[in-house]
Enzyme design. Sequence first.
Site, PDB file in Angstrom:
ATOM      1  N   GLY A  41       0.774  -1.246   0.000  1.00 34.85           N
ATOM      2  CA  GLY A  41       0.000   0.000   0.000  1.00 34.85           C
ATOM      3  C   GLY A  41       0.799   1.286   0.000  1.00 34.85           C
ATOM      4  CD  GLU A  96       2.441   0.810   7.138  1.00 35.12           C
ATOM      5  OE1 GLU A  96       1.920   1.030   6.023  1.00 35.12           O
ATOM      6  OE2 GLU A  96       2.221  -0.240   7.768  1.00 35.12           O
ATOM      7  CG  ASP A  97      -0.507   1.852   3.458  1.00 33.83           C
ATOM      8  OD1 ASP A  97      -0.141   1.534   4.598  1.00 33.83           O
ATOM      9  OD2 ASP A  97      -1.004   1.035   2.664  1.00 33.83           O
ATOM     10  CG  ASP A 100      -7.469   0.144  11.128  1.00 30.19           C
ATOM     11  OD1 ASP A 100      -8.061   0.835  11.976  1.00 30.19           O
ATOM     12  OD2 ASP A 100      -8.039  -0.734  10.470  1.00 30.19           O
ATOM     13  CG  PHE A 149     -11.831  -0.101   4.492  1.00 31.76           C
ATOM     14  CD1 PHE A 149     -11.055  -0.831   5.379  1.00 31.76           C
ATOM     15  CD2 PHE A 149     -11.571  -0.219   3.136  1.00 31.76           C
ATOM     16  CE1 PHE A 149     -10.038  -1.671   4.924  1.00 31.76           C
ATOM     17  CE2 PHE A 149     -10.557  -1.061   2.679  1.00 31.76           C
ATOM     18  CZ  PHE A 149      -9.789  -1.785   3.572  1.00 31.76           C
ATOM     19  CB  VAL A 150      -9.670   5.411   3.068  1.00 32.75           C
ATOM     20  CG1 VAL A 150     -10.568   6.316   3.894  1.00 32.75           C
ATOM     21  CG2 VAL A 150      -8.413   5.047   3.837  1.00 32.75           C
ATOM     22  NE  ARG A 162      -2.664  -2.979  -4.174  1.00 33.96           N
ATOM     23  CZ  ARG A 162      -2.531  -3.165  -2.858  1.00 33.96           C
ATOM     24  NH1 ARG A 162      -2.307  -2.143  -2.078  1.00 33.96           N
ATOM     25  NH2 ARG A 162      -2.626  -4.371  -2.340  1.00 33.96           N
TER      26      ARG A 162
HETATM   27  P1  IMP Z   1      -3.277  -2.244  11.432  1.00 31.64           P
HETATM   28  O1  IMP Z   1      -2.367  -3.362  11.825  1.00 31.64           O
HETATM   29  O2  IMP Z   1      -4.677  -2.472  11.956  1.00 31.64           O
HETATM   30  O3  IMP Z   1      -2.755  -0.891  11.848  1.00 31.64           O
HETATM   31  O4  IMP Z   1      -3.453  -2.311   9.870  1.00 31.64           O
HETATM   32  C1  IMP Z   1      -2.563  -1.705   9.026  1.00 31.64           C
HETATM   33  C2  IMP Z   1      -2.698  -2.216   7.613  1.00 31.64           C
HETATM   34  O5  IMP Z   1      -4.044  -2.600   7.290  1.00 31.64           O
HETATM   35  C3  IMP Z   1      -2.367  -1.115   6.641  1.00 31.64           C
HETATM   36  O6  IMP Z   1      -0.996  -1.079   6.368  1.00 31.64           O
HETATM   37  C4  IMP Z   1      -3.215  -1.466   5.443  1.00 31.64           C
HETATM   38  O7  IMP Z   1      -2.543  -2.399   4.633  1.00 31.64           O
HETATM   39  C5  IMP Z   1      -4.444  -2.103   6.034  1.00 31.64           C
HETATM   40  N1  IMP Z   1      -5.524  -1.109   6.234  1.00 31.64           N
HETATM   41  C6  IMP Z   1      -5.976  -0.601   7.398  1.00 31.64           C
HETATM   42  N2  IMP Z   1      -6.983   0.269   7.213  1.00 31.64           N
HETATM   43  C7  IMP Z   1      -7.167   0.330   5.884  1.00 31.64           C
HETATM   44  C8  IMP Z   1      -8.071   1.103   5.054  1.00 31.64           C
HETATM   45  O8  IMP Z   1      -8.885   1.924   5.494  1.00 31.64           O
HETATM   46  N3  IMP Z   1      -7.944   0.887   3.715  1.00 31.64           N
HETATM   47  C9  IMP Z   1      -7.055   0.014   3.167  1.00 31.64           C
HETATM   48  N4  IMP Z   1      -6.196  -0.699   3.903  1.00 31.64           N
HETATM   49  C10 IMP Z   1      -6.244  -0.549   5.251  1.00 31.64           C
HETATM   50 MG    MG Z   2       0.347  -1.011   4.797  1.00 29.66          MG
END
Ligand code: IMP
Ligand code: MG
Length: 173
Positions: A41, A96-97, A100, A149-150, A162
């Site tokens: 991402g 990082e993109d 969450d 969710f984006v 993407r």
């Molecule tokens: P985390 O471990 O919950 O912080 O998740 C992080 C990863 O989940 C990110 O690097 C993304 O790959 C994916 N992710 C989390 N939220 C979104 C969203 O809103 N859109 C798309 N991918 C997401």
């Molecule tokens: Mg990511």
Amino acid sequence: MSTIDPLITAEEIAQATAQLGARISRDYDGKDLLLLSVLKGSVVFLADIMRQITIPYAIDFMAVSSYGNSRTSSGAVKINLDLKQDIGGRHVLIIEDIVDSGLTLSYLMGLLKGRAPASLEVCALLNKRSRNEIQLEPKYQGFDLPDAFVVGYGLDYAEQYRGLPYIGDLRGV
Ligand code: IMP
Ligand code: MG
């Protein structure tokens, strides 16, 4: 594919990457900087921020899997691609993109800290602060997001969207 309304426009993203790139260039001047992009991402963000950083740096990639094709966190983190180079004594900046729950990043940071970098910081374009389960304030951050969710600008839902040049909210699609 139906159209998705922008939540963050391409212009707003460009402004944020320019500001972040300028700050990073000042903060890491004279340091051995490694931009560590977390696939997949963050590649679009990486490509843009690279062109806003005016000091020398190297780039490398890691791949971790977290979500699969679901919209919610599994909490399980798997390293699918690791670094081949030593980061000992280097200044590592994770690109990082989106953050969450923060579980992916905190796992990754724990792993990387064990390899003794000179410093380890995070540059995240997006942070869903209200959803963070682990408190990790990225030193560099573009936008604080609501609980949505984006997609777009590198971010996918089941590998779709993407290539959108802006960030859109997947609700309503
Ligand atoms: P985390 O471990 O919950 O912080 O998740 C992080 C990863 O989940 C990110 O690097 C993304 O790959 C994916 N992710 C989390 N939220 C979104 C969203 O809103 N859109 C798309 N991918 C997401
Ligand atoms: Mg990511």
